[in-house]
Design a protein around this motif. Structure first.
Motif, PDB file in Angstrom:
ATOM      1  N   MET A   1     -14.650  -7.888  25.454  1.00 17.00           N
ATOM      2  CA  MET A   1     -14.337  -9.217  24.810  1.00 17.00           C
ATOM      3  C   MET A   1     -12.800  -9.339  24.847  1.00 17.00           C
ATOM      4  O   MET A   1     -11.886  -8.639  23.891  1.00 17.00           O
ATOM      5  CB  MET A   1     -14.987  -9.673  23.627  1.00 17.00           C
ATOM      6  N   ASN A   2     -12.387 -11.035  24.733  1.00 17.96           N
ATOM      7  CA  ASN A   2     -11.252 -10.857  24.562  1.00 17.96           C
ATOM      8  C   ASN A   2     -11.018 -11.813  22.866  1.00 17.96           C
ATOM      9  O   ASN A   2     -12.250 -12.198  22.346  1.00 17.96           O
ATOM     10  CB  ASN A   2      -9.823 -11.773  25.331  1.00 17.96           C
ATOM     11  N   ASN A   3      -9.513 -12.097  22.293  1.00 11.21           N
ATOM     12  CA  ASN A   3      -9.379 -12.247  21.111  1.00 11.21           C
ATOM     13  C   ASN A   3      -9.964 -14.291  20.480  1.00 11.21           C
ATOM     14  O   ASN A   3     -10.444 -14.260  19.894  1.00 11.21           O
ATOM     15  CB  ASN A   3      -8.424 -12.519  20.629  1.00 11.21           C
ATOM     16  N   ASP A   4      -9.927 -14.709  21.880  1.00 15.82           N
ATOM     17  CA  ASP A   4     -10.305 -15.827  21.660  1.00 15.82           C
ATOM     18  C   ASP A   4     -11.919 -16.111  21.962  1.00 15.82           C
ATOM     19  O   ASP A   4     -12.362 -16.939  20.848  1.00 15.82           O
ATOM     20  CB  ASP A   4      -9.778 -17.319  22.925  1.00 15.82           C
ATOM     21  N   GLU A   5     -12.470 -15.031  23.121  1.00 10.28           N
ATOM     22  CA  GLU A   5     -14.312 -15.592  22.463  1.00 10.28           C
ATOM     23  C   GLU A   5     -14.363 -14.659  21.539  1.00 10.28           C
ATOM     24  O   GLU A   5     -15.338 -15.275  20.535  1.00 10.28           O
ATOM     25  CB  GLU A   5     -14.401 -14.324  23.956  1.00 10.28           C
ATOM     26  N   LEU A   6     -14.230 -14.095  20.850  1.00  7.76           N
ATOM     27  CA  LEU A   6     -14.491 -13.678  19.620  1.00  7.76           C
ATOM     28  C   LEU A   6     -14.081 -14.512  18.182  1.00  7.76           C
ATOM     29  O   LEU A   6     -15.292 -14.457  17.577  1.00  7.76           O
ATOM     30  CB  LEU A   6     -13.720 -12.158  19.179  1.00  7.76           C
ATOM     31  N   ILE A   7     -13.129 -14.672  17.875  1.00  5.01           N
ATOM     32  CA  ILE A   7     -12.920 -16.388  17.127  1.00  5.01           C
ATOM     33  C   ILE A   7     -14.071 -16.748  18.170  1.00  5.01           C
ATOM     34  O   ILE A   7     -14.786 -17.692  16.902  1.00  5.01           O
ATOM     35  CB  ILE A   7     -11.952 -17.354  17.519  1.00  5.01           C
ATOM     36  N   THR A   8     -13.942 -17.597  19.067  1.00  9.33           N
ATOM     37  CA  THR A   8     -15.131 -18.425  18.978  1.00  9.33           C
ATOM     38  C   THR A   8     -17.113 -18.150  18.323  1.00  9.33           C
ATOM     39  O   THR A   8     -17.347 -18.971  18.121  1.00  9.33           O
ATOM     40  CB  THR A   8     -15.264 -18.174  20.924  1.00  9.33           C
ATOM     41  N   LYS A   9     -16.615 -16.862  18.808  1.00 10.18           N
ATOM     42  CA  LYS A   9     -18.418 -16.385  18.370  1.00 10.18           C
ATOM     43  C   LYS A   9     -18.447 -16.416  16.744  1.00 10.18           C
ATOM     44  O   LYS A   9     -19.265 -16.948  16.249  1.00 10.18           O
ATOM     45  CB  LYS A   9     -18.605 -15.090  18.615  1.00 10.18           C
ATOM     46  N   LEU A  10     -17.366 -16.111  15.827  1.00 10.30           N
ATOM     47  CA  LEU A  10     -17.294 -16.023  15.157  1.00 10.30           C
ATOM     48  C   LEU A  10     -17.558 -17.540  14.298  1.00 10.30           C
ATOM     49  O   LEU A  10     -17.669 -17.764  13.448  1.00 10.30           O
ATOM     50  CB  LEU A  10     -16.366 -15.257  13.770  1.00 10.30           C
ATOM     51  N   LYS A  11     -16.400 -18.517  15.063  1.00  6.42           N
ATOM     52  CA  LYS A  11     -16.683 -20.284  14.237  1.00  6.42           C
ATOM     53  C   LYS A  11     -18.117 -20.547  14.610  1.00  6.42           C
ATOM     54  O   LYS A  11     -18.594 -21.421  13.618  1.00  6.42           O
ATOM     55  CB  LYS A  11     -15.769 -20.937  15.838  1.00  6.42           C
ATOM     56  N   THR A  12     -18.881 -20.094  15.462  1.00  7.60           N
ATOM     57  CA  THR A  12     -20.469 -20.417  15.361  1.00  7.60           C
ATOM     58  C   THR A  12     -21.487 -20.071  14.593  1.00  7.60           C
ATOM     59  O   THR A  12     -21.875 -20.667  13.841  1.00  7.60           O
ATOM     60  CB  THR A  12     -20.984 -20.347  16.830  1.00  7.60           C
ATOM     61  N   ILE A  13     -20.736 -18.347  14.194  1.00  6.54           N
ATOM     62  CA  ILE A  13     -21.639 -17.793  12.965  1.00  6.54           C
ATOM     63  C   ILE A  13     -21.089 -18.412  11.794  1.00  6.54           C
ATOM     64  O   ILE A  13     -22.411 -18.977  11.000  1.00  6.54           O
ATOM     65  CB  ILE A  13     -21.521 -16.128  12.467  1.00  6.54           C
ATOM     66  N   ILE A  14     -19.513 -18.637  11.761  1.00  6.47           N
ATOM     67  CA  ILE A  14     -19.295 -19.006  10.257  1.00  6.47           C
ATOM     68  C   ILE A  14     -19.883 -21.009   9.337  1.00  6.47           C
ATOM     69  O   ILE A  14     -19.956 -20.822   8.648  1.00  6.47           O
ATOM     70  CB  ILE A  14     -17.783 -19.043  10.120  1.00  6.47           C
ATOM     71  N   ALA A  15     -19.480 -21.601  10.842  1.00  6.86           N
ATOM     72  CA  ALA A  15     -19.931 -23.220  10.572  1.00  6.86           C
ATOM     73  C   ALA A  15     -21.233 -23.080   9.720  1.00  6.86           C
ATOM     74  O   ALA A  15     -20.746 -24.387   9.170  1.00  6.86           O
ATOM     75  CB  ALA A  15     -20.741 -24.053  11.851  1.00  6.86           C
ATOM     76  N   PRO A  16     -22.147 -22.713   9.950  1.00  9.57           N
ATOM     77  CA  PRO A  16     -22.869 -23.586   8.775  1.00  9.57           C
ATOM     78  C   PRO A  16     -22.953 -23.379   7.200  1.00  9.57           C
ATOM     79  O   PRO A  16     -23.425 -23.725   6.579  1.00  9.57           O
ATOM     80  CB  PRO A  16     -24.819 -22.656   9.093  1.00  9.57           C
ATOM     81  N   TYR A  17     -22.004 -22.345   7.371  1.00  9.44           N
ATOM     82  CA  TYR A  17     -21.520 -21.687   5.185  1.00  9.44           C
ATOM     83  C   TYR A  17     -20.637 -22.140   4.915  1.00  9.44           C
ATOM     84  O   TYR A  17     -20.424 -22.625   4.293  1.00  9.44           O
ATOM     85  CB  TYR A  17     -21.840 -20.430   5.087  1.00  9.44           C
ATOM     86  N   ILE A  18     -20.016 -23.006   5.948  1.00 13.53           N
ATOM     87  CA  ILE A  18     -18.348 -23.542   5.973  1.00 13.53           C
ATOM     88  C   ILE A  18     -18.951 -25.152   4.265  1.00 13.53           C
ATOM     89  O   ILE A  18     -19.515 -25.966   4.456  1.00 13.53           O
ATOM     90  CB  ILE A  18     -17.733 -24.342   6.442  1.00 13.53           C
ATOM     91  N   GLN A  19     -17.998 -24.841   3.575  1.00 12.13           N
ATOM     92  CA  GLN A  19     -17.459 -26.643   2.559  1.00 12.13           C
ATOM     93  C   GLN A  19     -16.368 -27.453   3.121  1.00 12.13           C
ATOM     94  O   GLN A  19     -15.917 -27.937   2.352  1.00 12.13           O
ATOM     95  CB  GLN A  19     -17.711 -25.831   1.438  1.00 12.13           C
ATOM     96  N   ASP A  20     -15.141 -26.842   3.784  1.00  8.80           N
ATOM     97  CA  ASP A  20     -14.346 -27.355   4.185  1.00  8.80           C
ATOM     98  C   ASP A  20     -13.655 -27.800   5.142  1.00  8.80           C
ATOM     99  O   ASP A  20     -13.620 -26.474   6.004  1.00  8.80           O
ATOM    100  CB  ASP A  20     -12.765 -26.748   3.266  1.00  8.80           C
ATOM    101  N   GLU A  21     -14.574 -28.733   5.735  1.00 10.99           N
ATOM    102  CA  GLU A  21     -14.475 -28.975   6.948  1.00 10.99           C
ATOM    103  C   GLU A  21     -13.192 -28.879   7.815  1.00 10.99           C
ATOM    104  O   GLU A  21     -12.102 -28.666   9.080  1.00 10.99           O
ATOM    105  CB  GLU A  21     -14.872 -31.010   7.527  1.00 10.99           C
ATOM    106  N   GLU A  22     -12.311 -29.911   7.101  1.00  8.56           N
ATOM    107  CA  GLU A  22     -10.240 -29.527   7.998  1.00  8.56           C
ATOM    108  C   GLU A  22      -9.634 -28.127   7.774  1.00  8.56           C
ATOM    109  O   GLU A  22      -9.478 -28.401   8.505  1.00  8.56           O
ATOM    110  CB  GLU A  22      -9.739 -30.509   6.382  1.00  8.56           C
ATOM    111  N   ALA A  23     -10.471 -27.468   6.646  1.00  7.99           N
ATOM    112  CA  ALA A  23      -9.953 -26.285   7.375  1.00  7.99           C
ATOM    113  C   ALA A  23     -10.566 -25.273   8.311  1.00  7.99           C
ATOM    114  O   ALA A  23      -9.749 -24.297   8.972  1.00  7.99           O
ATOM    115  CB  ALA A  23      -9.826 -25.252   5.755  1.00  7.99           C
TER     116      ALA A  23
END
Lengths: 83, 180
Positions: A1-23
Motif C-alpha cells: 500500500m502506498n502513502n496515498d492509499e493509506l491516507i485515504t483509508k485513514l481518512k475514512t476511519i477518522i471521518a465519523p469522529y472529526i469536529q472540524d470540517e475545514e481541517a
C-alpha cells in the motif's frame, strides 16, 4: 500500500469522529487529531480500534502513546504491516 | 496546579460505545475493569474513571510539559467520590461529582474540594463553545487577564505580571473551568 492509499483509508476511519470540517478537508500528514480535527480524546481509542479492525493488526500501549496525528498513525500502521 | 475533565453523559452515550470489543482493555487496568464490572452502573463508572484519567493527565502535563496518549497507565483507585491516580512515580488526588447529566473530576497534588465552575452551552460548535468558556473565565477573573497557551497547548492566565494555572474542559453540551 502506498502513502496515498493509506491516507485515504485513514481518512475514512477518522471521518465519523472529526469536529472540524475545514481541517478535515485540508487533511495532510501533519494534521493533528486533537488540535486540528478537534477529535474528542475519548474517541481516539475508537480510531485505534477501527485501525486495528481495518488493517487486521493489534496496537500496543507504546504504539497508542504516539497516536496523536496522521503522520504517527501512518508510521505505526506501516511498521505493523511490514512485520 | 490543577486538572479537570467533564464528560457529558448523553454525548458519551451517543459518541462512544464502551461495550465494543477491546474498548475496556485498551483504556483500563485489570483493577479498573473490576470497578466497572462490579458497579451497579457500569456506564457511569466507565466515564467516571475516564474523567479521572483525563483530569490527571492535564495535571501531569502541567508539571511535565509533553503530549501523549496513554490513558491506561493513569491508574485509578476510588473511594466514595474521591480517588487517587498514579502514573509512573506521579500521584494525584481526585474529587468527582456525578449528576444525571455530567461527570466532572478535578485533580490536584494534595486532596482538595472540587472547585470547577460548570458551564452549560447553548451552542454545539466546538469553536463557539471554546469562546464562551474563555469569556466566562475572563469575566470572572478580570479583563486585565489574558488566556495564554504554553508549549503543548497548556493553558494559563496572565496579566503580564502574575500567572495562574488553569484547566479547561468541554464535552458535548457541558464545559468547566478551574483555577489553581
Amino acid at each position: 500500500m502506498n502513502n496515498d492509499e493509506l491516507i485515504t483509508k485513514l481518512k475514512t476511519i477518522i471521518a465519523p469522529y472529526i469536529q472540524d470540517e475545514e481541517a478535515f478537508k485540508n487533511l495532510s500528514e501533519d494534521t493533528d487529531f486533537v488540535k486540528d480535527l478537534k477529535i474528542n480524546s475519548a474517541n481516539l481509542v475508537d480510531i485505534i480500534l477501527d485501525i486495528e479492525d481495518e488493517f487486521d493488526i493489534r496496537l500496543e500501549n507504546d504504539d497508542m502513546e504516539k497516536m496523536l496525528d496522521v503522520k504517527s498513525a501512518m508510521a505505526i500502521v506501516t511498521s505493523k504491516l511490514n512485520k | 496546579m490543577i486538572g479537570n475533565d467533564i464528560v457529558d453523559l448523553s454525548e458519551a452515550q451517543r459518541a462512544s460505545n464502551w461495550q465494543r470489543p477491546r474498548f475496556l482493555k485498551k483504556l483500563f487496568s485489570e483493577a479498573e475493569q473490576h470497578y466497572i464490572k462490579t458497579s451497579h452502573n457500569p456506564f457511569v463508572m466507565v466515564w467516571r474513571l475516564w474523567s479521572m484519567k483525563e483530569a490527571s493527565y492535564k495535571l501531569y502535563t502541567q508539571l511535565n510539559p509533553s503530549r501523549f496518549y496513554n490513558p491506561k497507565e493513569f491508574q485509578c483507585s476510588i473511594k466514595g467520590n474521591k480517588g487517587t491516580v498514579r502514573f509512573k512515580d506521579f500521584k494525584c488526588y481526585l474529587e468527582t461529582k456525578t449528576t444525571s447529566n455530567y461527570i466532572i473530576s478535578e485533580a490536584r497534588l494534595e486532596p482538595n474540594k472540587l472547585t470547577s465552575t460548570i458551564v452549560k452551552f447553548s451552542t454545539t460548535s466546538h469553536k463557539e463553545q471554546s469562546a464562551v468558556l474563555k469569556s466566562k473565565l475572563l469575566n470572572r477573573f478580570g479583563i486585565e487577564y489574558h488566556l495564554k497557551k504554553r508549549e503543548f497547548n497548556i493553558p494559563f492566565l496572565s496579566n503580564g505580571k502574575d500567572n495562574f494555572n488553569i484547566s479547561l474542559t468541554h464535552h458535548g453540551n457541558y464545559g468547566a473551568y478551574a483555577i489553581a
